[in-house]
Design a protein around this motif. Sequence first.
Motif, PDB file in Angstrom:
ATOM      1  N   ALA A   1      18.701 -59.202 -33.785  1.00  0.00           N
ATOM      2  CA  ALA A   1      18.556 -57.770 -34.050  1.00  0.00           C
ATOM      3  C   ALA A   1      19.933 -57.132 -34.213  1.00  0.00           C
ATOM      4  O   ALA A   1      20.138 -56.272 -35.075  1.00  0.00           O
ATOM      5  N   GLU A   2      20.900 -57.583 -33.420  1.00  0.00           N
ATOM      6  CA  GLU A   2      22.261 -57.041 -33.498  1.00  0.00           C
ATOM      7  C   GLU A   2      22.877 -57.280 -34.869  1.00  0.00           C
ATOM      8  O   GLU A   2      23.464 -56.376 -35.466  1.00  0.00           O
ATOM      9  N   THR A   3      22.739 -58.490 -35.400  1.00  0.00           N
ATOM     10  CA  THR A   3      23.329 -58.776 -36.709  1.00  0.00           C
ATOM     11  C   THR A   3      22.560 -58.066 -37.822  1.00  0.00           C
ATOM     12  O   THR A   3      23.161 -57.586 -38.777  1.00  0.00           O
ATOM     13  N   ARG A   4      21.241 -57.968 -37.692  1.00  0.00           N
ATOM     14  CA  ARG A   4      20.452 -57.257 -38.715  1.00  0.00           C
ATOM     15  C   ARG A   4      20.810 -55.775 -38.729  1.00  0.00           C
ATOM     16  O   ARG A   4      20.894 -55.162 -39.790  1.00  0.00           O
ATOM     17  N   GLN A   5      21.020 -55.178 -37.560  1.00  0.00           N
ATOM     18  CA  GLN A   5      21.336 -53.753 -37.477  1.00  0.00           C
ATOM     19  C   GLN A   5      22.736 -53.433 -37.968  1.00  0.00           C
ATOM     20  O   GLN A   5      23.060 -52.282 -38.222  1.00  0.00           O
ATOM     21  N   ALA A   6      23.580 -54.445 -38.121  1.00  0.00           N
ATOM     22  CA  ALA A   6      24.945 -54.215 -38.570  1.00  0.00           C
ATOM     23  C   ALA A   6      24.983 -53.700 -40.007  1.00  0.00           C
ATOM     24  O   ALA A   6      25.939 -53.048 -40.410  1.00  0.00           O
ATOM     25  N   GLY A   7      23.959 -54.007 -40.792  1.00  0.00           N
ATOM     26  CA  GLY A   7      23.895 -53.490 -42.155  1.00  0.00           C
ATOM     27  C   GLY A   7      24.544 -54.357 -43.209  1.00  0.00           C
ATOM     28  O   GLY A   7      24.920 -53.865 -44.270  1.00  0.00           O
ATOM     29  N   ALA A   8      24.661 -55.640 -42.942  1.00  0.00           N
ATOM     30  CA  ALA A   8      25.226 -56.549 -43.941  1.00  0.00           C
ATOM     31  C   ALA A   8      24.183 -56.863 -45.013  1.00  0.00           C
ATOM     32  O   ALA A   8      22.988 -56.622 -44.824  1.00  0.00           O
ATOM     33  N   ASP A   9      24.643 -57.422 -46.112  1.00  0.00           N
ATOM     34  CA  ASP A   9      23.754 -57.785 -47.214  1.00  0.00           C
ATOM     35  C   ASP A   9      23.159 -59.171 -47.050  1.00  0.00           C
ATOM     36  O   ASP A   9      22.180 -59.505 -47.715  1.00  0.00           O
ATOM     37  N   GLY A  10      23.756 -59.991 -46.196  1.00  0.00           N
ATOM     38  CA  GLY A  10      23.273 -61.349 -46.008  1.00  0.00           C
ATOM     39  C   GLY A  10      23.790 -61.936 -44.713  1.00  0.00           C
ATOM     40  O   GLY A  10      24.621 -61.342 -44.025  1.00  0.00           O
ATOM     41  N   TYR A  11      23.276 -63.115 -44.402  1.00  0.00           N
ATOM     42  CA  TYR A  11      23.607 -63.785 -43.149  1.00  0.00           C
ATOM     43  C   TYR A  11      23.652 -65.293 -43.378  1.00  0.00           C
ATOM     44  O   TYR A  11      22.761 -65.850 -44.017  1.00  0.00           O
ATOM     45  N   LEU A  12      24.706 -65.930 -42.887  1.00  0.00           N
ATOM     46  CA  LEU A  12      24.831 -67.385 -42.950  1.00  0.00           C
ATOM     47  C   LEU A  12      25.019 -67.909 -41.530  1.00  0.00           C
ATOM     48  O   LEU A  12      25.938 -67.476 -40.831  1.00  0.00           O
ATOM     49  N   GLU A  13      24.144 -68.817 -41.124  1.00  0.00           N
ATOM     50  CA  GLU A  13      24.278 -69.429 -39.807  1.00  0.00           C
ATOM     51  C   GLU A  13      25.179 -70.656 -39.907  1.00  0.00           C
ATOM     52  O   GLU A  13      24.951 -71.531 -40.734  1.00  0.00           O
ATOM     53  N   LYS A  14      26.226 -70.683 -39.091  1.00  0.00           N
ATOM     54  CA  LYS A  14      27.137 -71.829 -39.050  1.00  0.00           C
ATOM     55  C   LYS A  14      26.515 -72.934 -38.219  1.00  0.00           C
ATOM     56  O   LYS A  14      25.870 -72.627 -37.223  1.00  0.00           O
TER      57      LYS A  14
END
Length: 129
Positions: free
Chosen positions: A90-103
């Motif tokens: 939820a924290e990363t989604r709320q940051a407002g980025a356009d995408g997410y990559l899990e390392k």
Amino acid sequence: MPRPARILLVEDDSDLAACLEVVLAEAGYLVDLVSDGPSALAACVRQPALVLVDFYLPGTLSGGELVRALRKTCRLGTRIIIMSGLRESAETRQAGADGYLEKPFDIDFLLETLRHHLMPPPDDTPSPS
């Protein structure tokens, strides 16, 4: 021939940063590499098309605060993709980025993600009849 897209890479792990910098440069991108939040904000003057940002950076400006500050500092339309060793939350989604990559992520997947986010939006102008 179009100019290569400029990518701002914000990563504090020097080994990973060096590897990604080489991969991105070999893929034809112009790469600016920084290791902390304040340097990332300063690098926005180079007008990156996309920012790849490690969500958990050391120092006072990290995570969601950095993504929100990048939105205010970088030019309008700059795409932001979060990278993190943790699953999206939820924290990363709320940051407002356009995408997410899990390392760790696959390099081909990274490059495809970048191509997707750097594609111009479709032209919705109706064609003349």
